[in-house]
Design a protein around this motif. Structure first.
Motif, short mmCIF file in Angstrom:
data_model
loop_
_atom_site.label_atom_id
_atom_site.label_comp_id
_atom_site.label_asym_id
_atom_site.label_seq_id
_atom_site.Cartn_x
_atom_site.Cartn_y
_atom_site.Cartn_z
N THR A 54 26.21 -7.43 38.57
CA THR A 54 25.79 -6.36 39.35
C THR A 54 26.98 -5.47 39.71
N ARG A 55 26.49 -3.84 39.77
CA ARG A 55 27.76 -3.16 40.73
C ARG A 55 27.91 -3.03 41.67
N LEU A 56 28.86 -3.50 42.85
CA LEU A 56 28.73 -3.28 43.84
C LEU A 56 29.76 -1.81 44.16
N THR A 57 29.39 -0.86 45.12
CA THR A 57 29.59 0.28 45.12
C THR A 57 30.09 0.50 46.46
N VAL A 58 31.09 1.66 46.86
CA VAL A 58 31.82 1.37 48.14
C VAL A 58 31.45 2.84 48.56
N ALA A 59 31.31 3.40 48.93
CA ALA A 59 31.08 4.24 49.72
C ALA A 59 31.40 4.55 50.90
N VAL A 60 33.26 6.02 50.34
CA VAL A 60 33.92 6.46 52.21
C VAL A 60 33.10 7.72 52.98
N GLN A 87 36.72 4.48 60.77
CA GLN A 87 35.58 3.96 60.41
C GLN A 87 35.42 3.28 58.52
N ALA A 88 34.12 2.11 59.08
CA ALA A 88 33.96 1.04 58.11
C ALA A 88 33.63 2.11 56.80
N VAL A 89 33.81 1.46 56.15
CA VAL A 89 33.31 2.54 54.46
C VAL A 89 31.92 1.24 54.42
N GLN A 102 36.76 -2.40 55.66
CA GLN A 102 38.33 -1.08 55.94
C GLN A 102 38.76 -1.25 54.60
N LEU A 103 39.16 0.45 53.64
CA LEU A 103 39.79 0.22 53.04
C LEU A 103 41.30 0.58 52.99
N VAL A 104 41.69 -0.83 51.77
CA VAL A 104 42.54 -1.38 51.81
C VAL A 104 43.35 -1.21 50.34
N ALA A 105 44.81 -1.56 50.65
CA ALA A 105 45.64 -0.91 49.14
C ALA A 105 46.15 -2.33 48.43
N VAL A 106 45.83 -3.22 47.57
CA VAL A 106 46.44 -4.06 46.83
C VAL A 106 46.97 -3.88 45.75
N HIS A 109 46.18 -0.22 44.12
CA HIS A 109 45.22 -0.61 43.64
C HIS A 109 43.92 -0.13 45.33
N PHE A 110 43.05 0.22 44.94
CA PHE A 110 41.93 0.44 46.75
C PHE A 110 41.25 -0.90 46.57
N ALA A 111 41.48 -1.50 47.48
CA ALA A 111 40.60 -2.59 47.97
C ALA A 111 39.61 -2.62 48.90
N ILE A 112 38.75 -3.64 49.56
CA ILE A 112 38.14 -3.23 50.85
C ILE A 112 38.23 -5.01 51.35
N LYS A 113 38.39 -4.97 52.39
CA LYS A 113 38.81 -5.50 52.81
C LYS A 113 37.56 -5.71 54.48
N ILE A 114 36.60 -7.20 53.91
CA ILE A 114 35.44 -7.46 54.39
C ILE A 114 35.15 -7.56 55.97
N THR A 115 34.51 -6.25 57.20
CA THR A 115 34.37 -6.36 58.40
C THR A 115 33.46 -6.36 59.21
#
Length: 123
Positions: A54-60, A87-89, A102-106, A109-115
């Protein structure tokens, strides 16, 4: 009053032109699986839902614009979104929020740290 008759296709008739008689079928009972055979149910070893992609989408954030404002946009123009940097995405699955992070960089690349996980993501 019209008399109703059964219409039976000719291929469903027996050799004498009569409809076939229904017969009861007898099945033997299935024995429960032998637990000593070592075979485990397939759902214990692998859940088939885990293989579905499935496709996971991130809304900033979001912004409301008129079509005219969007058409008038130019290169290097900055469009301010409704969320602050702190604010959380939203993480969306099929258009529904399933987590926040939280939007982070790895590694460039953009990445998400789940909060936040509003509901357990278990199958």
């Amino acid at each position: 009053m019209t008399k109703l008759t059964n219409i039976i296709p000719t291929h469903a008739l027996d050799n004498e032109g009569e409809p076939p008689a229904a017969q009861m079928l007898a099945f033997s009972e299935l024995a429960p699986p032998d637990k000593n055979m070592g075979a485990r149910p397939i759902m214990d070893t692998m859940n088939p839902l885990h293989q579905i992609k499935t496709r996971l989408t991130v809304a900033v954030g979001e912004v409301e614009l008129t079509v005219g404002e969007l058409l008038a946009a130019h290169e290097h123009q900055v469009i301010r979104l409704d969320r602050t940097i702190e604010q959380a995405v939203d993480l969306l699955l099929e258009g529904r929020v399933v987590a926040r992070g939280q939007l982070v960089a790895v590694d460039e690349h953009f990445a998400i740290k789940i909060t936040e996980l509003p509901a357990p993501l278990k199958v």
